[in-house]
Design a protein around this motif. Structure first.
Motif, PDB file in Angstrom:
ATOM      1  N   ASN A  11       0.895  -1.023  -0.173  1.00 40.94           N
ATOM      2  CA  ASN A  11      -0.008  -0.130   0.143  1.00 40.94           C
ATOM      3  C   ASN A  11       0.783   1.326   0.092  1.00 40.94           C
ATOM      4  OD1 ASN A  11      -2.030   1.864   0.275  1.00 40.94           O
ATOM      5  ND2 ASN A  11      -2.419   1.493   2.297  1.00 40.94           N
ATOM      6  N   LEU A  12       1.352   1.608  -1.244  1.00 40.86           N
ATOM      7  CA  LEU A  12       2.299   2.741  -1.309  1.00 40.86           C
ATOM      8  C   LEU A  12       1.829   4.122  -0.825  1.00 40.86           C
ATOM      9  CD1 LEU A  12       4.204   1.723  -4.685  1.00 40.86           C
ATOM     10  CD2 LEU A  12       4.918   1.458  -2.258  1.00 40.86           C
ATOM     11  N   SER A  13       0.528   4.235  -0.998  1.00 43.64           N
ATOM     12  CA  SER A  13      -0.224   5.417  -0.607  1.00 43.64           C
ATOM     13  C   SER A  13      -0.363   5.850   0.713  1.00 43.64           C
ATOM     14  CB  SER A  13      -1.619   5.490  -1.405  1.00 43.64           C
ATOM     15  OG  SER A  13      -2.285   4.588  -0.952  1.00 43.64           O
ATOM     16  N   SER A  14      -0.137   4.755   1.552  1.00 39.94           N
ATOM     17  CA  SER A  14      -0.296   5.018   3.056  1.00 39.94           C
ATOM     18  C   SER A  14       0.911   5.578   3.729  1.00 39.94           C
ATOM     19  CB  SER A  14      -0.372   3.472   3.883  1.00 39.94           C
ATOM     20  OG  SER A  14       0.931   2.898   3.538  1.00 39.94           O
ATOM     21  N   LYS A  15       0.494   6.218   4.692  1.00 43.21           N
ATOM     22  CA  LYS A  15       1.767   6.953   5.308  1.00 43.21           C
ATOM     23  C   LYS A  15       2.859   6.094   5.961  1.00 43.21           C
ATOM     24  CE  LYS A  15       2.583  10.292   8.854  1.00 43.21           C
ATOM     25  NZ  LYS A  15       1.848  11.200  10.227  1.00 43.21           N
ATOM     26  N   ARG A  16       4.114   6.755   5.759  1.00 44.12           N
ATOM     27  CA  ARG A  16       5.335   5.867   5.852  1.00 44.12           C
ATOM     28  C   ARG A  16       5.471   5.828   7.437  1.00 44.12           C
ATOM     29  NH1 ARG A  16       9.232   6.972   0.633  1.00 44.12           N
ATOM     30  NH2 ARG A  16       7.588   6.607  -0.808  1.00 44.12           N
TER      31      ARG A  16
END
Length: 311
Positions: free
Chosen positions: A79-84
């Motif tokens: 889920n690359l769009s999630s906050k890191r």
């Protein structure tokens, strides 16, 4: 949370119980780091780096004479769009500390505890570091398989001629995601290589192979990600070729219609002049003649196109 490694066995200890002769690994929050960094002998400059916000783009390691300090912005591969999440880490001779900077769902603590549990027997500091870093790659292969299936589905649509108007945008978004992953893996490769080089002699020589294993895994994921990027380029080229083919077919249809109507236009213009001495004007079968002539011309053009396989 601290663990002491004595004679390759791990046991949990308090900060006050840490023996300088034993290997120590630990997990700290930023608040805990502020309180005990001096007692642990950590660099104040590196500690301040953990607490500044400009590091949100940073995934790297800095090697000094007596210690190494690094920051990792953890990418959620699925889920690359999630906050890191973000961690900092300090490595000294016989000391490894992970600092939680940003953590949703307490996943960093779990990652650290999993590494401890995995190497509870016959433990070394290098193995624990490897266990933490290796968890960053745990979803890598699964993410690549999911992306590959998505690309195959897109290719099937292009081959079957079912070209959605949003397909170009999907390809661009997927290319952007793969580029993010590629950069992430390359940064992890840099960290693995820096640890493997052991410039400041913090690690046992025989345990450097664990960092090589991590670097090799990161390289494989990076190479496979690049392969998928190349596949997307080929898919984009196939999509452009299909769009051009469809456009050519449309232009071909317009050309055929134009060619058919050109002689009909000539006939209509010719017999529309209404000269006095034009015999077809007073001929009984003049109207039928023009109709038959027009049909014959159209049939002749269509026959020629069929014979030449233009249609």
């Amino acid at each position: 949370m601290f663990y002491s490694i004595h004679e390759k066995e791990i046991r949990e200890v308090a900060l006050e119980q840490i023996d300088s002769h034993d290997i120590c690994v630990g997990y700290l929050t930023l608040e805990e780091l502020r309180k005990c960094y001096d007692k642990l002998g950590l660099s104040e400059v590196a500690v301040k780096d953990c607490m500044t916000d400009f590091t949100h783009f940073r995934t790297s390691i800095d090697v000094y004479d007596e210690f190494s300090f690094g920051m990792i912005n953890i990418v959620d591969i699925l889920n690359l769009s999630s906050k890191r999440n973000r961690i900092g880490f300090f490595i000294k001779k016989n000391l490894f500390i992970i600092v939680k900077i940003i953590d949703k769902g307490d996943s960093i603590r779990q990652m650290f505890q999993d590494a401890i549990g995995r190497f509870r027997q016959n433990a070394t500091m290098e193995k624990v570091i490897y266990g933490v870093l290796e968890r960053l790659l745990s979803s890598g292969n699964r993410g690549l398989v999911m992306t590959e299936r998505q690309i195959i589905a897109m290719e099937r649509e292009v081959v079957n001629g079912k070209i959605d108007e949003d397909l170009n945008k999907e390809i661009f978004d997927l290319r952007n995601r793969l580029s993010t992953l590629k950069n992430y893996y390359d940064q992890l490769i840099d960290i693995g290589e820096a640890l493997q080089e052991n410039e400041n002699d913090l690690f046992e020589e025989e345990d450097l192979r664990y960092f090589k294993i991590f670097t090799d895994k990161s390289e494989r994921l990076s190479n496979n990600t690049q392969l998928l990027c190349d596949n997307l380029i080929h898919l984009r080229e196939a999509l452009d070729a299909t769009l051009n083919y469809n456009l050519n077919n449309t232009m071909k249809l317009f050309t055929i219609v134009t060619i058919i109507f050109q002689p009909l236009t000539l006939i209509a213009g010719w017999y529309g002049m209404n000269f006095t001495n034009m015999p077809e004007l007073v001929w009984r079968f003049g109207y039928v003649y023009v109709i038959v002539l027009s049909i014959t011309v159209v049939a002749g053009i269509l026959f020629y196109f069929k014979k030449k396989k233009y249609m």
